[in-house]
Enzyme design. Structure first.
Site: not given
Lengths: 641, 467
Positions: B189-190, B113, B268
């Site tokens: 994002t993971d 989201t 990340k």
């Protein structure tokens, strides 16, 4: 609406407040005495001005369900502030910066909150739901405060009635504002995240004095736990005020209870006078529909003005706008609070919303002298098509700000035709208040998705209840009954040493009067002598009292021993002056009598009293005072015979 | 059947004793109630649905002040229902303005989201996704482009897999064919860097920017990075000259600028920081803020108007990644071979090492025709297998060093390569031929900068420049 005209503060009676329908409720904030913060492991209560780094954030409003920005959100979005957070590595971690999710709630803090909820007779919730309460002013970097209800309802006795409570919550404290100039607001983050409880009362206080009195009771009740912080900023309150026909206005962050009555008075006056202003406007035929205003860029027209603020603005390439309020002549001078007028309502809005923070930020035609020249005013009237019935307001600043300022002036003026806008207002030192922001509604609450609901077990509730201190009103009654001097009761009932007091009275048989004096008055006396009382721990106190019980020292020795401890920072056996036996005392008395004989005494009838005083000075701390007096009297009596 | 469905809806999330109690008093969710408990507590408010993951003992009530509390069901003495107030989930839409002078940008949604709206009554986060919804929450987007959106998937980032990679690549290809001027992909994002890597191999020589974006703080909060990330990515897609597959996320934690990272060099690096994405072993392509895009280097692929790109949507699923640790037993590798794995990427220690007891397992893999590739778990630096005997021994056993490819990137590339051919020599050729910067010839010395906090000059730097 009643024709009541506000009187000076001192002359207002409870009947006057009843006439205007004064109502007030409190939201009392109290920091808890915990080692760590509420949702992370940073130390609590370490304040520091030094900082290692700065972070820049902007707060973006989230739309409400109706697809419109709510009042506060809209305002904060209009203001477009750069929010700078100053970070000190020792007091702030990545949680407060909103770069790490919260850790589990601080159990110590939660225990204290539950205990206070029980003291207030509230219903302790079965399951704690942590909510996010939006704050778009930037005072919390996440844009919301984590907060949870710990108790619902509750009441406290006040005069011959009770004051009811709405709820109590546990929450994290916000940042401290360093400055707010133009489009830049700076915050210190050390206080951020410290555990706090908020107690909310119903609006059941009927005069400004009642508000302060109830606040004192609430404050003392939480302090009586010994588990809350004290000192500047540890307790703060928001005061909600309304009058008949007015609006609930929140005066934010009042640090000192003594200031509450005057603040309430001024806010009540402001609301009353704004309602009267509305009547006046309606009488002039100005209402929400007929309200007529517009603004024009008058930079060119004023380019030669000698009035410094505008002159300087134009030199810096800024813009000057003139707002015309049709039919408003004279109303900028309509009194709102003590020595405060409607123009201040306008100026405040321009300051906050348009970020025009350098004052004066407006001038107006109702107070035209000492501003721009009369000829300029005349030209402006011509350009603006203004008659003598109209009011003109001038605002200046960078292009966007001058635009925003002019629009906001019109918005605020129009609001006056409708009533009193819902606002939170800041307390000023002179007892008046100023606009802070639009009052947010309950829509700004939503559940914290980072932390699950937390059940509160009956075992936990029972454990806390069993250790709960006696409520202050019960304590007060008991202290007076057992002979604690009434001037000491007030301090003792909220003292951290209250438990020790009961212990020495019960276990060591110390008289309540002496124990209370020694625990409350003696430390004060030491502090006056600029001595630290840190070394006087509960254990040390207990040992001193035990010396009395064991007949090793007299009551009179207690203060000298405390003084020695305060001076040296330690307790030593050497400070104990052994009690003299009766034979020794008699010897001293006989010897003193001889010295005393040669002294000149003016008032013969006071001779015996003086002698005893003299003796006391000689013998202080070496024997019980009453014993010395008794022996001295026996010797004097024997002599008389 | 429908009755059961209705009951589930009527008492949403409640089960066990809470369900019994609510049914007893006919108190459906969204009922306005007064409840009294056996110990005399009284509460008033609205019954909310219960989260499925919460326990079965408490009834959730939203009070007039907006706060929620939970009441233990077994303590409920009575519930009086006074009315009902059903929340309806609806996001306000505002038509996304069309401006024929602005470029057409396509936003694909995969499930993360990036933009969402909050239902204040329930606290539910509703994803905003249609152009109208997005315009309602981030009106600035209209300053840059004419936005079109398409929801490809609704999965969390960790559930992205081969099906989604291939589907996304094909959707991108279709848009490029149709002349879109830039593509934005909303993604959790993971695993954004995994997807960025595989898309870098599947879509080659794109004429337009393809920008992946997400958020580290959900967009229902005022301090969210979502809106700014979205603005940065849309600006990049619409206006930039960078025809690369990129990740666009916050540079510093402050609301200042985003960084455009090459999809094969990004990772990340923090579980929660906003500035979590970093380019490793190199520098990012560019900085982006609301007003400008500032390239940090010149060797990027430039935007073109042709449609001569390649789509290579291949993926072999039987590939694994092994994070080596001291004392690793050979059966770790053996079991993968026995389970039919065709490729293994090892993240080795230091320059790319594993211990000797593993050699028989590596030999076993070699004999069984499994492709084994070596990367470094240090993340920065090259695999250098010639330096020590250990390295040379391993190369003898068929382990292929992958230079400075990041472990996750090597993994994605091996899946992609084995998806194209069974020939291990061909696989090796594919693996070692750089496609999109996954292997670089040289590592600039500013490609490895992890400043150590506490050092005076670092602290001085931090105090001057916001993080």
């Amino acid at each position: 609406m009643s024709k009541f005209i506000f009187k000076p503060y001192e002359e207002m009676t409870p009947e006057d407040y009843a006439t205007i329908g004064f109502k007030s409720g409190l939201e009392v904030h109290q920091q808890l005495l915990t080692e760590k913060k509420l949702f992370c492991n940073c130390p609590a209560g370490h304040y520091q001005d030094k900082y290692n780094a700065e972070i820049l954030r902007h707060m973006r409003p989230t739309l409400s369900e109706l697809g419109e920005y709510d009042g506060t959100a809209l305002m904060e979005f209009k203001t477009k502030k750069d929010i700078i957070y100053r970070i000190n590595y020792d007091t702030v971690c990545t949680y407060e910066m909103d770069d790490t999710p919260p850790f589990q709630i601080n159990e110590q803090a939660l225990d204290i909150a539950l205990e206070v909820g029980m003291l207030f007779n509230g219903y302790i919730v079965d399951e704690l739901h942590i909510a996010r309460k939006q704050y778009l002013d930037g005072s919390i970097p996440t844009g919301f405060q984590r907060t949870a209800i710990t108790a619902v309802g509750g009441h406290i006795p006040y005069k011959d009635r009770t004051i009811n409570l709405i709820q109590m919550s546990i929450e994290e404290d916000s940042c401290r504002e360093t400055s707010d100039i133009g489009h830049k607001r700076i915050y210190k983050t050390d206080r951020l995240g410290m555990p706090l409880i908020e107690t909310v009362t119903y609006p059941e206080m009927k005069t400004p004095d009642e508000v302060a009195e109830v606040n004192n009771i609430l404050r003392e009740l939480v302090r009586s736990t010994g588990k809350v912080r004290t000192g500047i900023g540890a307790g703060r309150q928001d005061v909600n005020v309304s009058v008949e026909g007015g609006t609930r206005i929140e005066i934010k962050g009042v640090p000192n209870i003594k200031r509450i009555p005057l603040l309430c008075y001024n806010e009540a006056m402001r609301q009353w006078n704004l309602l009267r202003l509305r009547e006046e406007l309606h009488a002039r035929g100005i209402n929400g529909e007929t309200f007529n205003a517009n603004y024009t860029d008058v930079t060119k027209l004023l380019r030669k003005t000698a009035y410094q603020p505008i002159h300087n603005a134009i030199i810096q390439g800024m813009k000057v706008n003139c707002v015309l309020l049709k039919g408003w002549n004279g109303l900028m001078n309509w009194q709102t609070q003590t020595d405060t007028y409607f123009s201040k309502e306008i100026s405040d809005r321009v300051r906050v919303i348009a970020c025009l923070t350098t004052l004066p930020n407006i001038i107006h035609s109702d107070r035209w002298s000492e501003t721009i020249a009369a000829a300029d005013w005349k030209n402006l009237r011509k350009v603006m098509n203004a008659t003598k019935d109209d009011a003109l307001i001038i605002v200046w600043g960078a292009d966007d700000d001058a635009e925003m300022g002019a629009k906001e002036i019109i918005i605020r003026a129009k609001e006056a035709t409708i009533g009193i806008p819902s606002e939170t207002r800041q307390a000023h030192w002179d007892g008046t208040n100023g606009f802070e922001r639009i009052l947010p509604g309950p829509e700004r609450m939503y559940p914290d998705t980072d932390l699950p609901p937390k059940p509160i077990s009956d075992e936990r509730k029972n454990r806390i209840r069993s250790q709960m201190p006696e409520r202050i009103w019960d304590r007060t009654k008991r202290y007076l009954e057992i002979g604690v001097p009434s001037d000491i009761v007030r301090d003792l009932r909220i003292s951290k040493l209250a438990n020790l007091f009961d212990k020495v009275v019960n276990e060591l048989n110390i008289s309540p009067k002496f124990a209370s004096v020694a625990l409350i008055q003696f430390p004060k006396r030491l502090k006056k002598m600029r001595l630290s009382t840190i070394a006087l721990t509960e254990e040390v106190y207990f040992n001193i009292f035990k010396l009395i019980t064991d007949n090793k020292i007299s009551h009179a020795s207690v203060f000298p021993i405390m003084k020695k401890i305060a001076e040296t920072g330690i307790f030593s056996e050497e400070y104990i002056i052994n009690l003299k036996k009766e034979e020794e005392l008699i010897k001293v008395i006989e010897r003193t009598k001889l010295i005393f004989k040669d002294m000149k005494i003016n008032k013969a009838e006071k001779r015996d009293d003086l002698f005893i005083c003299f003796l006391m000075n000689e013998l202080r701390g070496t024997a019980d005072g009453s014993l010395i007096a008794k022996l001295a009297k026996e010797i004097l009596n024997a002599e008389d015979k | 059947m429908s009755e059961i469905m209705n009951e589930a809806e009527a008492y949403k999330g409640y089960r066990g004793i809470t369900l019994e109690v609510l049914k007893k008093f006919n108190a459906l969710v969204w009922s306005e109630i007064d409840v009294e408990t056996i110990d005399g507590s009284k509460y008033s408010g609205l019954i909310l649905p219960r989260s499925e993951t919460a326990d079965a003992n408490h009834i959730v009530i939203k009070m007039a002040t907006g706060y929620n509390i939970g009441v233990r069901a077994e303590k409920v003495a009575s519930i009086v229902v006074n009315g009902r107030k059903v929340a309806h989930y609806k996001i306000p839409e505002k038509a996304f303005p069309y401006d024929k002078g602005k470029p057409r940008v396509k936003l694909f949604g995969t499930g993360g989201t990036i933009a969402s709206r909050l239902d204040y009554r329930t606290g539910a986060v509703i994803p905003a996704f249609s152009p109208g919804e997005l315009y309602g929450s981030v009106p600035e987007l209209a300053d840059y482009c004419n936005l079109e959106t398409e929801k490809l998937y609704g999965v969390f980032s960790e559930n992205m897999g081969p099906e989604q990679y291939i589907g996304t690549a094909k959707a991108i290809a279709k848009e490029i064919e149709q002349g879109v001027e830039g593509i934005v992909i909303g993604h959790g994002t993971d695993t954004m860097h995994h997807t960025a890597a595989i898309l870098s191999f599947m879509i080659q020589n794109s004429p337009v920017p393809i920008v992946m974006v997400g958020s580290q703080r959900s967009s229902d909060r005022p301090s969210s990075d979502a809106a700014l990330n979205l603005i940065h990515s849309v600006k990049t897609a619409a206006e930039s000259n960078l025809a690369e597959i990129m990740v666009c996320m916050f540079g510093p934690t402050s609301d200042m600028y985003g960084l455009l990272h090459r999809g094969t060099r990004v990772r990340k690096m923090h579980s929660s920081y906003r500035s979590t994405f970093r380019t490793l072993g190199d520098i990012p392509l560019a900085m982006v803020d609301k007003n400008k895009i500032t390239p940090l280097r010149q060797d990027y692929k430039k935007r073109r108007t042709d449609k001569e790109f390649k789509i290579l949507p291949y993926f072999e699923e039987k590939v694994g990644i092994v994070y080596y640790y001291p004392n690793m037993q050979p059966d770790m590798i053996n079991s993968m071979v026995d389970n039919g794995y065709r490729g293994i990427v090892i993240a080795g220690t230091g320059l790319g090492h594993v211990n000797k007891p593993l050699y028989p397992a590596l030999k076993y893999a070699q004999d069984k025709g499994v492709a084994v590739y070596m990367t470094v778990q240090t993340l920065w630096g090259y695999v250098q297998m010639y330096v020590y005997d250990t390295g040379r021994d391993m190369m003898e056993l068929g382990v292929v060093p992958t230079a400075n490819m990041l472990p996750e990137v090597a993994y994605m590339k091996l899946c992609w390569a084995l998806g194209q051919t069974d020939n291990l020599e061909e696989v090796k050729r594919i693996m070692l031929t750089p496609v999109a910067g996954e292997i670089t010839e040289r590592e600039p010395s500013n490609g490895y900068l992890i400043y150590q906090g506490g050092i005076p000059e670092v602290e001085e730097f931090i105090s001057k420049f916001r993080k």
